[in-house]
Enzyme design. Sequence first.
Site, PDB file in Angstrom:
ATOM      1  N   ARG A   1      11.553  -5.087   5.260  1.00 49.28           N
ATOM      2  CA  ARG A   1      11.246  -3.687   4.912  1.00 49.28           C
ATOM      3  C   ARG A   1      12.196  -2.722   5.621  1.00 49.28           C
ATOM      4  NH1 ARG A   1       5.213  -1.747   5.384  1.00 49.28           N
ATOM      5  NH2 ARG A   1       5.325  -2.707   7.445  1.00 49.28           N
TER       6      ARG A   1
ATOM      7  N   ARG B   1      -9.787   0.541   8.722  1.00 47.14           N
ATOM      8  CA  ARG B   1      -9.300  -0.800   9.052  1.00 47.14           C
ATOM      9  C   ARG B   1     -10.327  -1.595   9.844  1.00 47.14           C
ATOM     10  NH1 ARG B   1      -3.397   0.375   8.805  1.00 47.14           N
ATOM     11  NH2 ARG B   1      -2.161  -1.383   9.456  1.00 47.14           N
TER      12      ARG B   1
ATOM     13  N   LYS C   1       0.837  -1.215   0.000  1.00 49.08           N
ATOM     14  CA  LYS C   1       0.000   0.000   0.000  1.00 49.08           C
ATOM     15  C   LYS C   1       0.869   1.262   0.000  1.00 49.08           C
ATOM     16  CE  LYS C   1      -2.083  -1.179   3.854  1.00 49.08           C
ATOM     17  NZ  LYS C   1      -1.414  -2.461   4.112  1.00 49.08           N
TER      18      LYS C   1
ATOM     19  N   ARG D   1      -0.350  -8.964  13.421  1.00 49.07           N
ATOM     20  CA  ARG D   1      -0.982  -7.972  12.536  1.00 49.07           C
ATOM     21  C   ARG D   1      -1.771  -8.653  11.422  1.00 49.07           C
ATOM     22  NH1 ARG D   1       4.390  -4.981  11.601  1.00 49.07           N
ATOM     23  NH2 ARG D   1       3.448  -3.871   9.878  1.00 49.07           N
TER      24      ARG D   1
ATOM     25  N   ARG E   1      11.212  -0.466  11.131  1.00 54.00           N
ATOM     26  CA  ARG E   1      10.134  -0.179  12.079  1.00 54.00           C
ATOM     27  C   ARG E   1      10.170  -1.148  13.260  1.00 54.00           C
ATOM     28  NH1 ARG E   1       4.740   0.316   8.489  1.00 54.00           N
ATOM     29  NH2 ARG E   1       3.937  -0.763  10.330  1.00 54.00           N
TER      30      ARG E   1
HETATM   31  P1  ADP Z   1       2.215  -1.831   3.278  1.00 49.54           P
HETATM   32  O1  ADP Z   1       2.245  -0.323   3.204  1.00 49.54           O
HETATM   33  O2  ADP Z   1       1.025  -2.418   2.573  1.00 49.54           O
HETATM   34  O3  ADP Z   1       2.346  -2.360   4.672  1.00 49.54           O
HETATM   35  P2  ADP Z   1       4.797  -1.635   1.892  1.00 49.54           P
HETATM   36  O4  ADP Z   1       4.432  -0.834   0.692  1.00 49.54           O
HETATM   37  O5  ADP Z   1       5.540  -0.923   2.969  1.00 49.54           O
HETATM   38  O6  ADP Z   1       3.483  -2.369   2.479  1.00 49.54           O
HETATM   39  O7  ADP Z   1       5.627  -2.900   1.401  1.00 49.54           O
HETATM   40  C1  ADP Z   1       6.176  -3.820   2.338  1.00 49.54           C
HETATM   41  C2  ADP Z   1       7.577  -4.251   1.873  1.00 49.54           C
HETATM   42  O8  ADP Z   1       7.447  -5.079   0.720  1.00 49.54           O
HETATM   43  C3  ADP Z   1       8.474  -3.086   1.483  1.00 49.54           C
HETATM   44  O9  ADP Z   1       9.794  -3.379   1.901  1.00 49.54           O
HETATM   45  C4  ADP Z   1       8.384  -3.047  -0.053  1.00 49.54           C
HETATM   46  O10 ADP Z   1       9.602  -2.590  -0.636  1.00 49.54           O
HETATM   47  C5  ADP Z   1       8.102  -4.510  -0.409  1.00 49.54           C
HETATM   48  N1  ADP Z   1       7.165  -4.654  -1.531  1.00 49.54           N
HETATM   49  C6  ADP Z   1       6.102  -3.873  -1.834  1.00 49.54           C
HETATM   50  N2  ADP Z   1       5.463  -4.327  -2.934  1.00 49.54           N
HETATM   51  C7  ADP Z   1       6.129  -5.448  -3.326  1.00 49.54           C
HETATM   52  C8  ADP Z   1       5.968  -6.381  -4.414  1.00 49.54           C
HETATM   53  N3  ADP Z   1       4.972  -6.263  -5.286  1.00 49.54           N
HETATM   54  N4  ADP Z   1       6.850  -7.413  -4.486  1.00 49.54           N
HETATM   55  C9  ADP Z   1       7.858  -7.527  -3.580  1.00 49.54           C
HETATM   56  N5  ADP Z   1       8.067  -6.695  -2.540  1.00 49.54           N
HETATM   57  C10 ADP Z   1       7.222  -5.662  -2.415  1.00 49.54           C
HETATM   58  P1  AMP Z   2       0.745   0.569   9.119  1.00 53.59           P
HETATM   59  O1  AMP Z   2       1.804   1.624   8.974  1.00 53.59           O
HETATM   60  O2  AMP Z   2      -0.435   0.818   8.227  1.00 53.59           O
HETATM   61  O3  AMP Z   2       1.305  -0.828   8.979  1.00 53.59           O
HETATM   62  O4  AMP Z   2       0.192   0.708  10.605  1.00 53.59           O
HETATM   63  C1  AMP Z   2       1.030   0.494  11.719  1.00 53.59           C
HETATM   64  C2  AMP Z   2       0.195   0.384  12.983  1.00 53.59           C
HETATM   65  O5  AMP Z   2      -0.505   1.621  13.213  1.00 53.59           O
HETATM   66  C3  AMP Z   2      -0.894  -0.679  12.970  1.00 53.59           C
HETATM   67  O6  AMP Z   2      -0.412  -1.956  13.313  1.00 53.59           O
HETATM   68  C4  AMP Z   2      -1.875  -0.117  14.014  1.00 53.59           C
HETATM   69  O7  AMP Z   2      -1.412  -0.336  15.339  1.00 53.59           O
HETATM   70  C5  AMP Z   2      -1.800   1.381  13.749  1.00 53.59           C
HETATM   71  N1  AMP Z   2      -2.792   1.820  12.754  1.00 53.59           N
HETATM   72  C6  AMP Z   2      -2.548   2.358  11.524  1.00 53.59           C
HETATM   73  N2  AMP Z   2      -3.690   2.652  10.896  1.00 53.59           N
HETATM   74  C7  AMP Z   2      -4.704   2.293  11.730  1.00 53.59           C
HETATM   75  C8  AMP Z   2      -6.122   2.320  11.654  1.00 53.59           C
HETATM   76  N3  AMP Z   2      -6.765   2.782  10.559  1.00 53.59           N
HETATM   77  N4  AMP Z   2      -6.834   1.866  12.703  1.00 53.59           N
HETATM   78  C9  AMP Z   2      -6.218   1.410  13.808  1.00 53.59           C
HETATM   79  N5  AMP Z   2      -4.889   1.335  13.948  1.00 53.59           N
HETATM   80  C10 AMP Z   2      -4.126   1.774  12.925  1.00 53.59           C
END
Ligand code: ADP
Ligand code: AMP
Length: 213
Positions: free
Chosen positions: A127, A88, A13, A171, A160
Amino acid sequence: MKVILMGPPGAGKGTQARQIAEKYRIPQLSTGDMLRAAVKAGTPVGLKAKSAMESGSLVTDDIVVGIIADRTQEADCKNGYLLDGFPRTLAQAEALDTMLAQRKQAIDKVIDIRCDDEPLVGRITGRRTCSQCGEGYHLQFKPTKKSGVCDKCGGSLTQRADDNEATVRSRLAVYHQQTAPLIDYYRKQGNFSSVDGMQGMDQVLASLCAILG
Ligand code: ADP
Ligand code: AMP
């Protein structure tokens, strides 16, 4: 254009939202990023959110709904925005609908990035994020040219605190229990699409852009 990008943790995302935001010139509103900034700054919201975020559970609906209600009123949201990581829960989705109805607005598109669970664990544990410009990387799938250094700005990479295997698994469980039901909620509203998130990053972006037009 108001868009919701959905998907499990690690689906891509944030990766996709950054690029879509740039291409379509709309801000990316990531509740995760906003909450992490609040925790770092030690604000009252940050203090309330900290322990839930560390354990991989959800922050309370009233906190995130309040953040989004305020943020979407800012000037840069005038022509739309991309929601990343919100809503969410069903309660958040309903609160968003009520808020938008009061403003005589609506979400234009909801897109779910579909992924299998197991590869997500590797995506999340690998990541890395630039501490300076926020660019996202992956140790294996999107490595930097120089280890630990951002290609774009030379900033140092960080991991993170919640990107460890144990927290990722909780999660994912939280996602299936509380967030996945939103797929049906939005499918019924008629503006829902999904893309295959197991493709490479560029193909996922192309699929998203084909939907967004
Ligand atoms: P989200 O925001 O949904 O939690 P991220 O965009 O941060 O996910 O992506 C999670 C990890 O996976 C990052 O390190 C990113 O570089 C990697 N990633 C994202 N999309 C892909 C993909 N299509 N294939 C492989 N790795 C990916
Ligand atoms: P993310 O960066 O989207 O992976 O979110 C990291 C953490 O932030 C999650 O595991 C939750 O603890 C909190 N969080 C982010 N967005 C939301 C949401 N819409 N509702 C509740 N908790 C959230």
